[in-house]
Scaffold this active site. Sequence first.
Site, PDB file in Angstrom:
ATOM      1  N   LYS A 145     -11.555  -1.326  -1.039  1.00 17.36           N
ATOM      2  CA  LYS A 145     -11.049  -1.879  -2.287  1.00 17.36           C
ATOM      3  C   LYS A 145     -11.869  -3.122  -2.567  1.00 17.36           C
ATOM      4  O   LYS A 145     -11.604  -4.188  -1.995  1.00 17.36           O
ATOM      5  CB  LYS A 145      -9.560  -2.214  -2.137  1.00 17.36           C
ATOM      6  CG  LYS A 145      -8.711  -0.972  -1.891  1.00 17.36           C
ATOM      7  CD  LYS A 145      -7.252  -1.318  -1.734  1.00 17.36           C
ATOM      8  CE  LYS A 145      -6.384  -0.068  -1.841  1.00 17.36           C
ATOM      9  NZ  LYS A 145      -6.852   1.089  -1.090  1.00 17.36           N
ATOM     10  N   LYS A 185       0.399  10.451  -1.520  1.00 20.93           N
ATOM     11  CA  LYS A 185       0.871   9.627  -0.406  1.00 20.93           C
ATOM     12  C   LYS A 185       1.723  10.451   0.560  1.00 20.93           C
ATOM     13  O   LYS A 185       2.637  11.164   0.109  1.00 20.93           O
ATOM     14  CB  LYS A 185       1.717   8.463  -0.931  1.00 20.93           C
ATOM     15  CG  LYS A 185       0.989   7.520  -1.878  1.00 20.93           C
ATOM     16  CD  LYS A 185      -0.024   6.667  -1.144  1.00 20.93           C
ATOM     17  CE  LYS A 185      -0.645   5.640  -2.070  1.00 20.93           C
ATOM     18  NZ  LYS A 185      -1.678   4.847  -1.386  1.00 20.93           N
ATOM     19  N   ASP A 238      -2.956  10.261   1.752  1.00 21.90           N
ATOM     20  CA  ASP A 238      -2.987   8.857   2.192  1.00 21.90           C
ATOM     21  C   ASP A 238      -1.689   8.490   2.889  1.00 21.90           C
ATOM     22  O   ASP A 238      -0.639   8.386   2.260  1.00 21.90           O
ATOM     23  CB  ASP A 238      -3.214   7.946   0.983  1.00 21.90           C
ATOM     24  CG  ASP A 238      -3.454   6.499   1.389  1.00 21.90           C
ATOM     25  OD1 ASP A 238      -3.432   6.209   2.604  1.00 21.90           O
ATOM     26  OD2 ASP A 238      -3.675   5.667   0.493  1.00 21.90           O
TER      27      ASP A 238
HETATM   28  O1  LIG Z   1      -7.405   4.866  -3.813  1.00 23.03           O
HETATM   29  C1  LIG Z   1      -6.855   5.431  -4.773  1.00 23.03           C
HETATM   30  O2  LIG Z   1      -7.171   6.574  -5.088  1.00 23.03           O
HETATM   31  C2  LIG Z   1      -5.812   4.749  -5.592  1.00 23.03           C
HETATM   32  C3  LIG Z   1      -5.355   3.413  -5.112  1.00 23.03           C
HETATM   33  C4  LIG Z   1      -4.419   3.437  -3.955  1.00 23.03           C
HETATM   34  O3  LIG Z   1      -4.111   4.477  -3.434  1.00 23.03           O
HETATM   35  C5  LIG Z   1      -3.833   2.168  -3.535  1.00 23.03           C
HETATM   36  C6  LIG Z   1      -3.510   1.239  -4.524  1.00 23.03           C
HETATM   37  C7  LIG Z   1      -2.951   0.030  -4.205  1.00 23.03           C
HETATM   38  C8  LIG Z   1      -2.675  -0.265  -2.887  1.00 23.03           C
HETATM   39  C9  LIG Z   1      -3.000   0.638  -1.879  1.00 23.03           C
HETATM   40  C10 LIG Z   1      -3.600   1.849  -2.188  1.00 23.03           C
HETATM   41  C11 LIG Z   1      -4.034   2.723  -1.052  1.00 23.03           C
HETATM   42  O4  LIG Z   1      -5.079   3.363  -1.096  1.00 23.03           O
HETATM   43  O5  LIG Z   1      -3.387   2.713  -0.017  1.00 23.03           O
HETATM   44 MG   LIG Z   2      -4.937   3.959   1.114  1.00 28.18          MG
END
Ligand SMILES: O=C(O)CCC(=O)c1ccccc1C(=O)O
Ligand SMILES: [Mg+2]
Length: 305
Positions: A244, A139, A168
Site C-alpha cells: 500500500k 475477504k 485476503d
Molecule cells: O487490495 C485491494 O484490492 C483493496 C484494498 C484492501 O483490500 C484493503 C484496504 C484497506 C485496508 C486493508 C486492505 C487489505 O488489503 O487488507
Molecule cells: Mg490485505
Amino acid sequence: MYKFTYSVYRRPFRQPLTTSHGKWEIREGIIIQLTDPSGRSELGEIAPIPWFGSESIDRSIEWCQQVGDNINTDKIYRIPDELPACQFGFGSALTAFDLSRSSTLAPHFELSGLLPAGAAAIAQLPALVRRGYSTFKWKIGVLPIVQEEAIWRQLLVDLPIDAKLRLDANGGLTQTTAERWLEICSAEARIEFIEQPLAPAEIERTIALAARYHTPIALDESVATFDRIQAAHARGWRGIYVIKPGIAGFPWRLAKFITRHQLDVVFSAVMETKVGTAAAWRLAADLKISRSLGFGVEDWFDDDL
Ligand SMILES: O=C(O)CCC(=O)c1ccccc1C(=O)O
Ligand SMILES: [Mg+2]
C-alpha cells in the site's frame, strides 16, 4: 521553500469495510497543498491506517500543525519513519513538481474489484463483472471456515472462466485453517493468491507454507511499511508483496527497493481519495507493475472524492 496548507477530511464508507481486524466505518485523512515560489501548486494525501502499522490520524494532524505556513525539501526528507503516511503524502506532492502537467494524468490500469466480506460477495460479483472487472478480492477469516467455504464455492460458480480471485485473510487464519484454504484452492487455477494467511510476525511459517502448496501466497500486513518490506526480504520472503504505497513511506525509496530486488508486487489501496490514488498509480506506471492494482474500490464510498 513551499507555502503549505492542509485540510482534514472524513469519508464514511457506504457499508463498513469488514476484515478479520473488525469493522472500519469512516476513513479520515488529510489533503496537503504545497505551492512553490512561481505559484505552482501540487497536492498530496496522508491516509494512515493505524491498525495496519502506520501512524494514527491524530499523529499526522499534529505533524502538519507543527510545520507552520512554509516547508522546505530538507524538512520533508527528515519526516521520521514513524510517520510513513506523512512521508508518502509530502513525498508524492514534492515529486509531482518534477512532472510536466500532462504526465500527471492517470494512465489506464487493470483493477481488482474489492468484494464485500461474507455472502454479500455473491450478490455483488455480477455487477462488478458487468463493469469490466476480471480480478476480484474477497475477504476470508471473517466467518467460520465451513460457511466461507460454501460461499467460496458459489463465487467460483459465478466467476467467469478467465477471471481471477484473490483471497485476503488479513492475518486471521490459524495454521490449520490456512492449510485447509491452500488445499481447497490448489485444485482451482483461478485463485491468483491467498493474501496474509497468518499473523504479521509469522514470516518463517508463511515461507514454509508457501513451499508446500501450489497456490501462491502474498504478504500484506507483514510488509505494510518500508522497514517491514526490508525485513521480510531479509528474512527470505520471495513471494508476492502486497504494498500500500499510501503507508509505505517516501515513494522514491520504495521504488528503488522494488526495482533493486525485483519484487513481485501488487499495489493496494488504503481507501484514499483521487489525490493519493493518482500518486500511487504514477508509481505503478514508473515501476511497470503488471498485476491488477488493488484499487477497484469506487463502490465503497458515496462521494466522488
Ligand atoms: O487490495 C485491494 O484490492 C483493496 C484494498 C484492501 O483490500 C484493503 C484496504 C484497506 C485496508 C486493508 C486492505 C487489505 O488489503 O487488507
Ligand atoms: Mg490485505
